[in-house]
Scaffold this active site. Structure first.
Site, PDB file in Angstrom:
ATOM      1  N   ASN A  15       0.869  -1.177   0.000  1.00 11.17           N
ATOM      2  CA  ASN A  15       0.000   0.000   0.000  1.00 11.17           C
ATOM      3  C   ASN A  15       0.906   1.227   0.000  1.00 11.17           C
ATOM      4  OD1 ASN A  15      -1.723   2.075   0.587  1.00 11.17           O
ATOM      5  ND2 ASN A  15      -2.662   1.092   2.376  1.00 11.17           N
ATOM      6  N   LYS A  22       3.103   0.811   3.227  1.00 12.75           N
ATOM      7  CA  LYS A  22       2.663  -0.188   4.211  1.00 12.75           C
ATOM      8  C   LYS A  22       2.771  -1.538   3.540  1.00 12.75           C
ATOM      9  CE  LYS A  22      -1.080   1.339   7.268  1.00 12.75           C
ATOM     10  NZ  LYS A  22      -2.527   1.512   7.277  1.00 12.75           N
ATOM     11  N   ARG A  94      -2.673  -2.056  -3.314  1.00 18.54           N
ATOM     12  CA  ARG A  94      -3.819  -1.173  -3.107  1.00 18.54           C
ATOM     13  C   ARG A  94      -3.650   0.019  -4.049  1.00 18.54           C
ATOM     14  NH1 ARG A  94      -4.766   3.332   1.305  1.00 18.54           N
ATOM     15  NH2 ARG A  94      -6.931   3.785   0.839  1.00 18.54           N
ATOM     16  N   HIS A 183     -12.221   4.089   0.041  1.00 15.26           N
ATOM     17  CA  HIS A 183     -12.376   3.126   1.149  1.00 15.26           C
ATOM     18  C   HIS A 183     -13.254   1.935   0.744  1.00 15.26           C
ATOM     19  CE1 HIS A 183     -11.750   6.613   4.262  1.00 15.26           C
ATOM     20  NE2 HIS A 183     -10.607   5.965   4.050  1.00 15.26           N
ATOM     21  N   GLY A 213     -11.126   6.804  10.046  1.00 13.34           N
ATOM     22  CA  GLY A 213      -9.704   6.748  10.381  1.00 13.34           C
ATOM     23  C   GLY A 213      -9.172   8.162  10.271  1.00 13.34           C
ATOM     24  N   ARG A 244      -8.777  16.939   6.899  1.00 12.03           N
ATOM     25  CA  ARG A 244      -9.545  17.400   5.733  1.00 12.03           C
ATOM     26  C   ARG A 244     -10.860  18.035   6.180  1.00 12.03           C
ATOM     27  NH1 ARG A 244      -9.051  11.777   3.118  1.00 12.03           N
ATOM     28  NH2 ARG A 244      -6.882  11.733   2.415  1.00 12.03           N
ATOM     29  N   ASP A 286      -5.396  13.975  15.785  1.00  9.17           N
ATOM     30  CA  ASP A 286      -5.530  12.654  16.391  1.00  9.17           C
ATOM     31  C   ASP A 286      -6.713  12.644  17.363  1.00  9.17           C
ATOM     32  OD1 ASP A 286      -3.381  10.115  16.960  1.00  9.17           O
ATOM     33  OD2 ASP A 286      -4.973  10.483  18.421  1.00  9.17           O
ATOM     34  N   ARG A 288      -7.680  10.618  19.631  1.00  9.41           N
ATOM     35  CA  ARG A 288      -7.391  10.323  21.049  1.00  9.41           C
ATOM     36  C   ARG A 288      -6.959  11.562  21.803  1.00  9.41           C
ATOM     37  NH1 ARG A 288      -3.783   5.284  19.732  1.00  9.41           N
ATOM     38  NH2 ARG A 288      -3.601   6.702  17.996  1.00  9.41           N
ATOM     39  N   ILE A 335     -10.947   5.210  14.584  1.00 11.83           N
ATOM     40  CA  ILE A 335     -11.902   5.905  15.460  1.00 11.83           C
ATOM     41  C   ILE A 335     -13.152   5.045  15.664  1.00 11.83           C
ATOM     42  CG2 ILE A 335     -13.378   7.948  15.686  1.00 11.83           C
ATOM     43  CD1 ILE A 335     -11.307   9.515  14.013  1.00 11.83           C
ATOM     44  N   GLY A 336     -13.682   4.524  14.579  1.00  9.08           N
ATOM     45  CA  GLY A 336     -14.907   3.725  14.664  1.00  9.08           C
ATOM     46  C   GLY A 336     -14.735   2.487  15.523  1.00  9.08           C
ATOM     47  N   GLU A 337     -13.537   1.895  15.489  1.00  4.33           N
ATOM     48  CA  GLU A 337     -13.306   0.653  16.229  1.00  4.33           C
ATOM     49  C   GLU A 337     -12.984   0.902  17.699  1.00  4.33           C
ATOM     50  OE1 GLU A 337     -10.275  -1.600  14.104  1.00  4.33           O
ATOM     51  OE2 GLU A 337     -11.295  -1.126  12.223  1.00  4.33           O
ATOM     52  N   GLU A 389      -8.468  -4.370   5.362  1.00  4.06           N
ATOM     53  CA  GLU A 389      -8.307  -4.147   3.923  1.00  4.06           C
ATOM     54  C   GLU A 389      -7.236  -5.063   3.338  1.00  4.06           C
ATOM     55  OE1 GLU A 389      -8.162  -0.037   5.271  1.00  4.06           O
ATOM     56  OE2 GLU A 389      -8.966   0.530   3.314  1.00  4.06           O
TER      57      GLU A 389
HETATM   58  P1  ADP Z   1      -5.606   5.531   8.822  1.00  6.35           P
HETATM   59  O1  ADP Z   1      -6.726   6.197   8.094  1.00  6.35           O
HETATM   60  O2  ADP Z   1      -4.320   6.297   8.743  1.00  6.35           O
HETATM   61  O3  ADP Z   1      -5.479   4.050   8.539  1.00  6.35           O
HETATM   62  P2  ADP Z   1      -6.599   4.657  11.412  1.00  6.35           P
HETATM   63  O4  ADP Z   1      -7.729   3.851  10.867  1.00  6.35           O
HETATM   64  O5  ADP Z   1      -5.487   3.947  12.083  1.00  6.35           O
HETATM   65  O6  ADP Z   1      -6.024   5.687  10.354  1.00  6.35           O
HETATM   66  O7  ADP Z   1      -7.261   5.688  12.463  1.00  6.35           O
HETATM   67  C1  ADP Z   1      -6.512   6.676  13.088  1.00  6.35           C
HETATM   68  C2  ADP Z   1      -7.448   7.438  14.029  1.00  6.35           C
HETATM   69  O8  ADP Z   1      -7.982   6.522  15.000  1.00  6.35           O
HETATM   70  C3  ADP Z   1      -6.734   8.550  14.806  1.00  6.35           C
HETATM   71  O9  ADP Z   1      -7.518   9.717  14.817  1.00  6.35           O
HETATM   72  C4  ADP Z   1      -6.647   7.960  16.206  1.00  6.35           C
HETATM   73  O10 ADP Z   1      -6.638   8.947  17.194  1.00  6.35           O
HETATM   74  C5  ADP Z   1      -7.946   7.172  16.264  1.00  6.35           C
HETATM   75  N1  ADP Z   1      -7.919   6.217  17.382  1.00  6.35           N
HETATM   76  C6  ADP Z   1      -7.131   5.131  17.537  1.00  6.35           C
HETATM   77  N2  ADP Z   1      -7.345   4.569  18.759  1.00  6.35           N
HETATM   78  C7  ADP Z   1      -8.284   5.337  19.385  1.00  6.35           C
HETATM   79  C8  ADP Z   1      -8.930   5.297  20.659  1.00  6.35           C
HETATM   80  N3  ADP Z   1      -8.645   4.348  21.555  1.00  6.35           N
HETATM   81  N4  ADP Z   1      -9.831   6.251  20.936  1.00  6.35           N
HETATM   82  C9  ADP Z   1     -10.113   7.223  20.050  1.00  6.35           C
HETATM   83  N5  ADP Z   1      -9.557   7.316  18.832  1.00  6.35           N
HETATM   84  C10 ADP Z   1      -8.652   6.395  18.492  1.00  6.35           C
END
Ligand code: ADP
Length: 404
Positions: A15, A22, A94, A183, A213, A244, A286, A288, A335-337, A389
């Protein structure tokens, strides 16, 4: 030689981003990850590769300015050193933009490369990196079939009412200006997994998946097909994201150029790199970090999270137009997970869709676990589904390699 069903089927998944790469070797039979890693800051002062193999993490420093080709050469040495090439049957790439040409993954040949080049005019940064990855991997793994898996392909099932912009039609016919969506592999994967989790037939299910993400998009999936999605010609459209802006009034361009003297490049940079969660929180992209700041009382961090969730809920509600009936909302991506805070804030604005949020189930769903986070009485379910993915790419690459 044909690939027999009994032999291990490892696929190298690549990727390539503009300054990163990656990689992973995935066993296409069960999704096991044999090795995985990330090359970063390619072409810059301190490029490096970090990888995980046999549960051990290792960092390799590359020389200044070394880029994709050198990173792939280092990866090849690594693969040979650990004898990981013995079971490789394909390389899966990818590819971000497949334009209208690709509705599914494709075995890479000269025609496919020219079609990818053509589609790359729509996403020059990504396209250039993807092509670099492909040519470097072709040189390094000359004997292996190379397969391109497109982020846009899943959304080619959208109809023109959903994919056209209300612009002069000729911009579409002559230059391909339309909504493509991204996506796709992630939305496709989590929809299939969610159907399995809920014991539903994917061909009779209506889902809205939210991939959250650094980039964020929502997809309306009817009977296993994408019928609409929030990203457009480029990944900039739609939701508020890490850096964005998502949707803005296009009239902003005129204001920025005539009143503030912005160049096209500066506007692109503003909307792609300096906006979103970062722009509003003035703190970080970020999630978090922003959640921690909001909990500590930071007003702009709270506003950034509230805006993120409001706009996400609004987009999900809008996708009830093509779906009419909803089986589940799916949360995926970093974020979703992981963010129970975001999920709860979004669901609380969508109760009229028959969905709700079970506090304990929501708190429990994190760190890669899947689960239903709505109560048993919910008419439409809310689901957390980790995306994968790489596995979709490995599966598609293995399937196509086996057909040769
Ligand atoms: P990418 O699009 O680069 O693959 P990811 O799917 O890894 O990104 O998502 C990154 C986002 O997920 C970041 O904003 C990160 O802060 C958020 N994230 C990861 N773990 C947590 C958590 N425990 N709580 C809240 N947000 C999180």
């Amino acid at each position: 030689m044909p690939i027999s069903a009994s032999q291990p089927q490892h696929v190298l998944v690549l990727n390539c981003g503009s300054s990163s790469l990656k990689f992973a070797i995935i066993n296409a039979l069960n999704g096991d990850e044999i090795i995985s890693g990330l090359a970063e800051r390619l072409g810059a002062k301190t490029p490096s590769i970090k990888y995980k193999f046999n549960n051990k993490k290792t960092l390799i420093e590359l020389a200044e300015n070394e880029a994709h080709a050198e990173a792939i050469n280092t990866l090849v040495s690594l693969i040979k050193e650990h004898h990981l090439d013995e079971h490789l049957i394909a390389v899966g790439h990818r590819v971000v933009h497949g334009g209208e040409h690709f509705t599914e993954s494709a075995l890479i040949n000269d025609d496919v490369i020219s079609a990818i080049k053509q589609a790359s005019s729509l996403a020059p940064l990504h396209g250039h990196a993807n092509l670099l990855g492909i040519t470097s991997a072709q040189a390094a793994f000359a004997g292996l079939p190379q397969i391109a898996v497109f982020d846009t392909a899943f959304h080619q099932s959208m109809n023109e009412v959903a994919y056209l912009y209300a612009l002069p039609y000729k911009l579409y016919t002559d230059y391909g200006v339309r909504r493509y969506g991204f996506h796709g592999t992630s939305h496709f994967y989590v929809a299939g997994q969610t159907a399995a989790l809920l014991n539903l037939d994917i061909n009779k299910s209506n889902f809205i998946s939210a991939h959250l993400g650094n980039g964020c998009s929502v997809c309306a999936i009817k009977n296993g097909q994408s019928v609409d999605t929030s990203m457009g010609l480029t990944p900039l459209e739609g939701l508020m994201m890490g850096t964005r802006s998502g949707d803005i009034d296009p009239g902003l361009f005129n204001f920025l150029t005539t009143q503030l003297d912005y160049s096209a490049q500066q506007i692109d940079d503003l909307l792609n790199q300096k906006s979103g969660l970062l722009g509003i929180s003035e703190l970080s992209n970020d999630c978090r970090t922003i959640e921690e700041a909001a909990i500590a009382g930071d007003k702009k961090a709270t506003l950034a999270l509230d805006m993120f969730c409001y706009r996400l809920a609004k987009q999900i509600a809008a996708f009830m137009v093509p779906l009419q009936r909803l089986d589940a909302i799916i949360f995926t991506g970093g974020i979703g997970e992981n963010s129970d805070i975001i999920r709860e804030k979004v669901i609380s604005q969508l109760l009229y869709l028959g969905v709700n949020c079970d506090k304990e189930a929501n708190l429990a769903a994190r760190f890669g676990s899947q689960g239903i986070i709505s109560s048993t009485s919910a008419h439409s379910k809310a689901v957390v589904m980790p995306t994968n993915e790489e596995w979709v790419i490995a599966n598609d690459a293995a399937r196509i390699a086996k057909e040769l």
